[in-house]
Design a protein around this motif. Structure first.
Motif, PDB file in Angstrom:
ATOM      1  N   ASP A  73       0.824  -1.214   0.000  1.00 12.47           N
ATOM      2  CA  ASP A  73       0.000   0.000   0.000  1.00 12.47           C
ATOM      3  C   ASP A  73       0.857   1.264   0.000  1.00 12.47           C
ATOM      4  O   ASP A  73       2.084   1.220   0.172  1.00 12.47           O
ATOM      5  N   GLU A  74       0.185   2.418  -0.203  1.00 12.80           N
ATOM      6  CA  GLU A  74       0.908   3.687  -0.276  1.00 12.80           C
ATOM      7  C   GLU A  74       1.517   4.075   1.062  1.00 12.80           C
ATOM      8  O   GLU A  74       2.497   4.826   1.112  1.00 12.80           O
ATOM      9  N   LEU A  95       0.529   3.658  -8.302  1.00 12.58           N
ATOM     10  CA  LEU A  95      -0.635   4.028  -7.499  1.00 12.58           C
ATOM     11  C   LEU A  95      -0.240   4.867  -6.292  1.00 12.58           C
ATOM     12  O   LEU A  95      -0.990   5.766  -5.877  1.00 12.58           O
ATOM     13  N   ALA A  96       0.933   4.610  -5.735  1.00 18.36           N
ATOM     14  CA  ALA A  96       1.412   5.444  -4.628  1.00 18.36           C
ATOM     15  C   ALA A  96       1.727   6.860  -5.106  1.00 18.36           C
ATOM     16  O   ALA A  96       1.458   7.839  -4.406  1.00 18.36           O
ATOM     17  N   GLN A 149       0.241   8.354  -7.595  1.00 21.52           N
ATOM     18  CA  GLN A 149      -1.056   8.995  -7.823  1.00 21.52           C
ATOM     19  C   GLN A 149      -1.686   9.474  -6.518  1.00 21.52           C
ATOM     20  O   GLN A 149      -2.418  10.472  -6.499  1.00 21.52           O
ATOM     21  N   ALA A 150      -1.387   8.756  -5.429  1.00 18.60           N
ATOM     22  CA  ALA A 150      -1.920   9.141  -4.121  1.00 18.60           C
ATOM     23  C   ALA A 150      -1.060  10.198  -3.431  1.00 18.60           C
ATOM     24  O   ALA A 150      -1.373  10.618  -2.311  1.00 18.60           O
TER      25      ALA A 150
END
Length: 296
Positions: free
Chosen positions: A215-216, A241-242, A244-245
């Motif tokens: 996860d981020e 995805l991290a 993007q977060a």
């Protein structure tokens, strides 16, 4: 005449060959992108590379429904060529090669990242990569305790018995020195806030920008090492995805070659994460070493 090279390369030899190639100047950023072609039941992957005296290409199929048919999810072969004339030299089992080279790359990274006395390993997954990672990480650290986390209780117990481990849960990462993520999961396997500050994580399960095992929170807390920044930004969902977060910055990513060559700064008091997508140079280096050993 093409030589058929049987079996898988020895793990310690693969680790040594990969480390030597990076120390010898191989640049993972220079390799061509993996070609992935969707087909009705999965993907066809094409992975060419050239380094030193050799060139080569791996052709692999990925069929997600195959395990239900009691067939391998990933199948393929490796064609090794002479680097000067591009004459075919050898044909190798692409799956045996992948199984070893993926874990061997993780071991090269872990050897540079993990605490010298790291002894507690948590493994997510019960397939071939999980098995190879237990072997590879035992080559570089004094592993005394292995905890296995899997989705299928029966397979997890059988795998634990096979590798001398105990069955655990995702929150066992809170006591881990090393964590190996070797699954087909598309969503995070554990809560990144649980990672001890001294822990090292290797994540190898995905090469798609919308799939991740970490996860981020784990990414934001960690020093993040990748094989090549270009490949990570293209294929590593754990990183994409991290980003993007807002959990990390591309400029903070550490290249594996810089790590191995001693050029990377590793801040104390932070977990360390190696995210691998698998690259063609790794197959070539290990295939060439295996071919040379067989010929000798």
């Amino acid at each position: 005449m093409i030589t058929v090279v049987e079996g898988a390369p020895p793990m310690e030899a693969a680790i040594g060959a990969l480390r030597a190639s990076l120390l010898g100047g191989l640049d993972p950023e220079a390799g061509p992108p993996r070609s992935a072609v969707p087909v009705p039941r999965g993907q066809l992957l094409l992975m060419p590379a050239h380094w030193g005296s050799y060139a080569g290409v791996k052709v692999v199929s990925v069929a997600p429904d195959n395990p239900a048919r009691e067939l391998p999810r990933i199948q393929g072969n490796y064609l090794l060529l002479d680097g000067e004339t591009l004459t075919p030299l050898a044909l190798l089992d692409g799956i045996a090669l992948t199984g070893v080279r993926t874990a061997a790359v993780s071991a090269v990274a872990a050897d540079a990242l993990a605490e010298p006395e790291a002894s507690r390993l948590v493994v997510f997954g019960t397939g071939p990569q999980a098995r190879s990672h237990v072997e590879a990480l035992r080559c570089v650290r004094p592993i005394r305790e292995v905890v296995v986390v899997g989705r299928n209780a029966e397979r997890t117990r059988a795998f634990a018995d096979e590798v001398g481990a105990r069955v655990g849960r995702a929150d066992d990462v809170a006591r881990a020195d090393l964590v190996a993520c070797c699954t087909t999961a598309r969503t995070p396997l554990f809560d990144g806030s649980l990672l001890p500050a001294h822990a090292t994580v290797v994540a190898v399960g995905s090469h798609e920008p919308d799939a991740r095992e970490v996860d981020e929170t784990a990414v934001a807390r960690s020093t993040v090492v990748v094989e090549a920044v270009s490949a990570a930004l293209r294929e590593a969902g754990d990183i994409v995805l991290a980003l993007q977060a807002g959990a990390c910055d591309p400029g903070s990513l550490v290249r594996l070659a810089d790590l191995v060559r001693g050029r990377a700064q590793l801040p104390p008091g932070r977990p360390r994460l190696f995210k691998s997508v698998g690259m063609a140079w790794q197959d070539l280096v290990v295939a060439a070493a295996h071919f040379e050993a067989a010929r000798a």
